[in-house]
Structure formats: C-alpha cells, structure tokens
Design a protein around this motif. Sequence first.
Motif, PDB file in Angstrom:
ATOM      1  N   MET A   1       0.830  -1.190   0.000  1.00 65.18           N
ATOM      2  CA  MET A   1       0.000   0.000   0.000  1.00 65.18           C
ATOM      3  C   MET A   1       0.873   1.252   0.000  1.00 65.18           C
ATOM      4  O   MET A   1       1.877   1.323   0.699  1.00 65.18           O
ATOM      5  CB  MET A   1      -0.905  -0.004   1.225  1.00 65.18           C
ATOM      6  N   LYS A   2       0.479   2.209  -0.805  1.00 63.17           N
ATOM      7  CA  LYS A   2       1.211   3.465  -0.862  1.00 63.17           C
ATOM      8  C   LYS A   2       1.104   4.181   0.473  1.00 63.17           C
ATOM      9  O   LYS A   2       0.006   4.355   0.999  1.00 63.17           O
ATOM     10  CB  LYS A   2       0.654   4.335  -1.980  1.00 63.17           C
ATOM     11  N   GLN A   3       2.226   4.617   1.023  1.00 63.92           N
ATOM     12  CA  GLN A   3       2.242   5.239   2.341  1.00 63.92           C
ATOM     13  C   GLN A   3       2.383   6.755   2.292  1.00 63.92           C
ATOM     14  O   GLN A   3       2.193   7.418   3.304  1.00 63.92           O
ATOM     15  CB  GLN A   3       3.395   4.661   3.172  1.00 63.92           C
ATOM     16  N   GLU A   4       2.739   7.299   1.128  1.00 68.00           N
ATOM     17  CA  GLU A   4       2.972   8.735   1.036  1.00 68.00           C
ATOM     18  C   GLU A   4       2.482   9.275  -0.297  1.00 68.00           C
ATOM     19  O   GLU A   4       2.267   8.523  -1.255  1.00 68.00           O
ATOM     20  CB  GLU A   4       4.460   9.046   1.221  1.00 68.00           C
ATOM     21  N   GLN A   5       2.307  10.578  -0.330  1.00 71.89           N
ATOM     22  CA  GLN A   5       1.908  11.255  -1.556  1.00 71.89           C
ATOM     23  C   GLN A   5       2.707  12.539  -1.669  1.00 71.89           C
ATOM     24  O   GLN A   5       3.091  13.139  -0.668  1.00 71.89           O
ATOM     25  CB  GLN A   5       0.412  11.549  -1.553  1.00 71.89           C
ATOM     26  N   ILE A   6       2.957  12.966  -2.909  1.00 72.22           N
ATOM     27  CA  ILE A   6       3.731  14.180  -3.151  1.00 72.22           C
ATOM     28  C   ILE A   6       2.904  15.134  -3.989  1.00 72.22           C
ATOM     29  O   ILE A   6       2.256  14.742  -4.962  1.00 72.22           O
ATOM     30  CB  ILE A   6       5.066  13.861  -3.865  1.00 72.22           C
ATOM     31  N   ARG A   7       2.916  16.386  -3.571  1.00 69.11           N
ATOM     32  CA  ARG A   7       2.189  17.441  -4.290  1.00 69.11           C
ATOM     33  C   ARG A   7       3.184  18.539  -4.645  1.00 69.11           C
ATOM     34  O   ARG A   7       3.845  19.098  -3.761  1.00 69.11           O
ATOM     35  CB  ARG A   7       1.067  17.993  -3.405  1.00 69.11           C
ATOM     36  N   GLU A   8       3.306  18.840  -5.917  1.00 71.83           N
ATOM     37  CA  GLU A   8       4.218  19.882  -6.372  1.00 71.83           C
ATOM     38  C   GLU A   8       3.431  21.141  -6.723  1.00 71.83           C
ATOM     39  O   GLU A   8       2.419  21.080  -7.410  1.00 71.83           O
ATOM     40  CB  GLU A   8       5.014  19.395  -7.581  1.00 71.83           C
TER      41      GLU A   8
END
Length: 242
Positions: free
Chosen positions: A2-9
């Motif tokens: 499962m994806k644990q992080e997200q990135i927003r630019e």
Amino acid sequence: MMKQEQIREEAGGTVLSLASLPATVDTRWFEPDFWRARGALRAQAGGRGGVAVVDTPAGTGVLRHYRRGGLVARFNRDRYLWTGASRTRSFAEFRLLAHAVALGLPAPQPLAACYRRHGLFYTADLITRQIAGAQTLAQCLATGRLDADLARETGALVARFHREGIRHADLNAHNVLVTAEALYLIDFDRGELRAPGEGWRLANLSRLHRSLRKLGGAERIPDFEAAIWQPLLYGYERTMGA
C-alpha cells in the motif's frame, strides 16, 4: 504494498504527506498564519527550531521550521544547499520517522513535510503528530523525577532504535520525551539508518551522557554515575541483548 505517502508539487514548494491525509495538503500547512486565521494555532515559539502547535485535520501537530545553529546562523538562518529532493532535511526526516513508526518504535508520526527551492538552496518544514502530556528527560532531571527506573527505561528506549540501525544525530536529554505511558525519541533531523556497529552506538550514548552531565546531573544527583548512568547502561545492554 500500500502506498504510504503522496507528493504534491506547487509553484511555491513541494509537499510530502501521508497517503491517508487529504490530497489538498499544500504549502499553506507550513505557515503558522494559515492556522492562526482558522483559530487552529495553539502555540508558537521561536528559537533555532522555531515550532508551532497546530490543530490539523489529522490531529494536533507540531510544525517545525528547519533553522541553522552555531556560527553559520549569523549569516544564514534557514537555507540549505540543494542536492536533491530526497536529501532535503524535511523529506529525509519524514521518511526516517515513517520507517521507525512502521517498526513500532516510539517516535512521533510524521504527517507532512515541505521544501521550497531558492536557486541553489532550499528551506524546509516538517509537521509531526504531537505527543501529548510529555516532559523532556531534561525537565525530569530538573524536577527530581530522574531516578534509576527512568534511567533504565531511557537506556532501553535508545537500544530499541539502535537494534534497528537507527542513529539519532543529536541524542540529548531534550530529545527524550517522557509520558505516563511510554518514552519517545524526537527530532530525527540528520538521523540515518546505519549498518550494525559498536562505534556509532557508543558515540550516541556518549552524547547523551554529556548532555545529562551538562544539565547538572552530577550536581543534582549524588553519585550520578552509579545512581543514574549505570542503570541506563544496564537497560540499554539488556535490551540490545534481548
């Protein structure tokens, strides 16, 4: 996995956050005025590691702006040389904390991290979940709460991180938090994963020893070495060998 992080630019910076947080987490989260306008700023303090306590949608968090210390702070308060996103102070600490928490270690859960590019340099911020009802080990020493039992618990705490190869870059009495339920290590800026080795582990312990003595441990506690430091080492060695 499962994806644990997200990135927003964004134009104003790049944000790394827990995947469980809203995708709308943006650079405004790292500005105390954003929370103040919403009546969600609980406290704010200056100093080298200027921090604010804020009520986020994920719970109460501690917002910390990375600031330099020592002589360099006289001409550069908070800018660091850019060497890549993954090597920014905030992203590196976020991921190390997330790793520690995933292992079940008592460290603050990271909520979000941010960096802002300024040419060859960047500034950085981090939000971690607040550990409620805590005193630092330094405060416990000052108020007479540091005894052999707490010393043993402190040694065991450090050993748990060392067993997983986690080196704390500034292991001192201010970065050990004591609550009624458990002890925690905080402030993993410049911390890192290391291969097993006695040298760095002993250096970590020596730093903690110097901190306790500098804060007056030997003056406040008769026979400090036997009453406090030896129990701390006993708790450390027993946990390392478990």
